[in-house]
Write a protein that holds these residues in place. Structure first.
Motif, mmCIF file in Angstrom:
data_model
loop_
_atom_site.group_PDB
_atom_site.id
_atom_site.type_symbol
_atom_site.label_atom_id
_atom_site.label_comp_id
_atom_site.label_asym_id
_atom_site.label_seq_id
_atom_site.Cartn_x
_atom_site.Cartn_y
_atom_site.Cartn_z
ATOM 1 N N ALA A 1 -10.213 -20.547 -108.252
ATOM 2 C CA ALA A 1 -11.044 -21.694 -108.648
ATOM 3 C C ALA A 1 -12.303 -21.219 -109.362
ATOM 4 C CB ALA A 1 -11.407 -22.526 -107.425
ATOM 5 N N VAL A 2 -12.882 -20.111 -108.876
ATOM 6 C CA VAL A 2 -14.081 -19.584 -109.539
ATOM 7 C C VAL A 2 -13.743 -19.181 -110.974
ATOM 8 C CG1 VAL A 2 -15.753 -17.693 -109.542
ATOM 9 C CG2 VAL A 2 -15.173 -18.842 -107.402
ATOM 10 N N ARG B 1 -19.241 -28.652 -110.694
ATOM 11 C CA ARG B 1 -18.802 -28.877 -109.314
ATOM 12 C C ARG B 1 -17.467 -29.606 -109.277
ATOM 13 N NH1 ARG B 1 -24.407 -30.966 -106.520
ATOM 14 N NH2 ARG B 1 -25.650 -29.202 -107.185
ATOM 15 N N PHE C 1 -14.657 -27.385 -110.260
ATOM 16 C CA PHE C 1 -14.393 -26.432 -109.182
ATOM 17 C C PHE C 1 -13.529 -27.081 -108.098
ATOM 18 C CE2 PHE C 1 -15.555 -24.236 -105.204
ATOM 19 C CZ PHE C 1 -15.174 -22.948 -105.538
ATOM 20 N N THR D 1 -13.015 -22.183 -113.200
ATOM 21 C CA THR D 1 -14.237 -22.919 -113.528
ATOM 22 C C THR D 1 -15.025 -22.174 -114.600
ATOM 23 O OG1 THR D 1 -14.266 -23.579 -111.219
ATOM 24 C CG2 THR D 1 -16.210 -24.098 -112.507
#
Lengths: 252, 336
Positions: B121-122, B228, B231, B125
């Motif tokens: 996810a990091v 956000r 993410f 993103t």
């Protein structure tokens, strides 16, 4: 009376591909003052607001708010400093109920800081603000979707969104346009109240009669330049202003 | 003697129930009225594995993955205004990280999956951040590009097993863990997302979709909130990817396949945009359907497009919204 200067614009300019939207405009705004900005369509009034509030970056010049340089700062940071604006074309969040529209500014860092992290019931705060600005709680107007509200309420909602930030300066971009006389009559006391509370107001207007009731000082713009600056009575007598803007109206 | 004409009359149920707010807690009948359809669906989903053989349980697992992607897509598109066609990137990032951790470091899948979910996810993103300035179709195009990029890079560098991929990865402990892990993930994500969109943060995201300029004027950084949101969607997608790798015990470039970007969109359209649960139901119907039609070979794509077309033309609101509306109405015949 010489008030402390809260906002200062220094020879700011912006061109859009050869069109000088705003060229070399300077003015200073005292704390608690109500400043009107008038001028014919396309004279650069809205661009000036966009430049001050960071929605458009200037080509040259400086904007100083509370003694710090805010030129080129992103718009949300400027709003957090307490300099906010309404939009000429209203921008409510149509899909949300009216009071939920205020949850957004109430979640900004500025509000969270001033309320020292404890907002209590944030919905209740939002509804209080709306009631203060003329949304009848009994008629359940605050709970209606913003998309279903009439124009007068939407204009108030625009103003309420600014008020939720408890700002020091509000720039109203044509807040009276498109409203009926009675709707304007309802809005005027609200602005007068803000004035009494010491909020500095900048009002871009075409409705001169209403503007002159409020404004301490008026700036006239034409073709991106400031052509006059002074108290309403003097500005009205200015030859250049008559020629550029008011003269045509008087000929009728 | 003239026949009396009749017409169908529709009445909405009381507002109290439809607001689904605190008022609904005033009586048992209203609570039951609201809980029943939810319980039937959830219990139905949870008991489904008992009626399926091994093969169809696998299909259910795959449907769960598509359901997760559909949730992420619906959330970003309808509540943030970012039409993200990069579902395959989430699957790929999560899948590759989890698979590589397992293959090279020998970590157990139950450790790999959480690490890959967060790390993937990091990465997803970070990759999408530069594109967040774009709106509408432009964001969609750019996000569609990233899975393709990833495939070309892996093939060109022959990295991570190149075109062959890496096989013989560890599976999850057993079939029941497999199927209930994904079902739990779907239900938990669905529950949390539905909560989130009504929280303050969700309201800010919806406001960004309605009007980002006004959000800026309210002193809120739209980029921070979009990051956000992406993410969150990436977390859900990457979990799906990491899970998929261990479901098949294999990783390869088909993890970045177009299916993962497109099928969730179709599922969301079928179920109903903006309902969140609709996308999950859509995936639960579409995935088995495309399995059942496997015999038709490539022709099933045609059938499947045809079904989609029918939905877009005749039920653009999606079937979940349709059933919801019907559930909230009384219908009766009255004489005129």
């Amino acid at each position: 009376m010489k008030a402390e200067v809260i906002l200062e614009v220094n020879s700011i300019s912006k061109t859009f591909g050869g069109v000088h939207a705003v060229s070399d405009v300077s003015f200073a705004l005292g704390k608690g003052e109500v400043l009107g900005i008038i001028g014919p369509n396309g004279s650069g009034k809205t661009t000036l607001v966009n430049l001050i509030t960071g929605f458009v970056q200037p080509d040259s010049g400086k904007v100083i708010f509370k003694a710090s340089d805010i030129t080129g700062m992103p718009s949300y940071k400027i709003a957090n400093l307490g300099l906010t604006r309404t939009f000429q074309v209203m921008r409510p969040y149509y899909s949300l109920p009216a009071f939920k529209n205020l949850i957004i500014p109430l979640n900004s860092p500025r509000v969270k800081k001033t309320r020292s992290g404890r907002l209590g019931d944030i919905d209740a705060v939002a509804i209080d603000i709306l009631e203060e600005i003329g949304f009848e709680r009994d008629a359940r107007v605050p709970y209606k979707p913003a998309g279903s509200l009439p124009l007068g309420y939407l204009k108030r909602l625009e103003l309420a969104r600014c008020l939720a930030l408890s700002p020091e300066v509000i720039i109203c971009d044509e807040i009276f346009s498109g409203l009926s006389m009675s709707e304007i009559a309802g809005l005027l006391p609200l602005l007068e109240k803000l004035q009494m509370q010491g909020v500095t107001l900048v009002m871009i207007e075409h409705r001169l009669r209403e503007l002159f009731r409020l404004a301490d000082r008026v700036i006239v713009m034409n073709f991106g330049q400031k052509i006059a600056d002074g108290i309403p009575e003097d500005v009205m007598e200015d030859e250049e202003v008559k020629k550029a803007y008011l003269g045509r109206e008087r000929k009728k | 003697m003239p026949k009396t004409a009749r017409r169908k009359k529709r009445l909405d149920r009381s507002v109290k129930v439809r607001t689904e707010g605190l008022y609904a807690l005033t009586s048992w009948s209203e609570i039951t009225y609201l809980l029943l359809p939810r319980l039937v669906l959830i219990m139905g989903l949870l008991s489904l594995p008992f009626f399926l053989d091994m093969y169809w349980q696998r299909v259910l697992c795959a449907a769960g993955i598509y359901g997760l992607l559909a949730l992420g897509f619906d959330f970003l598109a309808e509540f943030v205004g970012l039409v993200c066609l990069g579902g395959a990137f989430f699957i790929g990032a999560g899948g590759y990280i989890s698979g590589l951790l397992n293959a090279y470091l020998g970590l157990s899948p139950l450790v790999c999956i959480p690490i890959a979910t967060v790390a993937g996810a990091v990465i997803s993103t970070l990759v999408l951040v530069p594109a967040l300035r774009l709106r509408g179709i432009y964001f969609a195009i750019v996000s569609f590009m990233f899975p393709l990029f990833a495939v070309y890079i892996i093939v060109a560098l022959s990295a991570f097993g190149g075109t062959e991929g890496i096989s013989a990865l560890d599976n999850l402990p057993n079939q029941w863990v497999e199927v209930y892990l994904i079902l739990a993930a779907v239900l938990v994500s669905l529950f949390l997302l539905r909560r989130l969109v009504d929280e303050d943060m969700g309201l800010i995201l919806r406001a960004i979709k309605d009007n980002d300029q006004a959000v800026k004027a309210s002193g809120i950084s739209i980029t921070t909130y979009k990051i956000r949101a992406v993410f969150i969607a990436a977390l859900i997608g990457c979990f799906g990817g990491a899970y998929l790798t261990h479901l098949y015990g294999w990783l390869g470039i088909s993890l970045f396949g177009m299916d993962f970007s497109i099928l969730p969109i179709a599922a969301t359209v079928m179920g109903g945009m903006g309902t969140l649960a609709g996308g999950v139901l859509g995936a639960l119907l579409l995935t088995p359907l495309s399995e059942a039609l496997r015999g038709f070979g490539q022709l099933r794509v045609v059938l499947y497009c045809f079904i989609l077309l029918l939905f877009i033309v005749y039920k653009p609101e999606g079937f979940l919204s349709y059933f919801q509306r019907k559930y909230h109405q009384f219908e009766l015949w009255e004489e005129v």
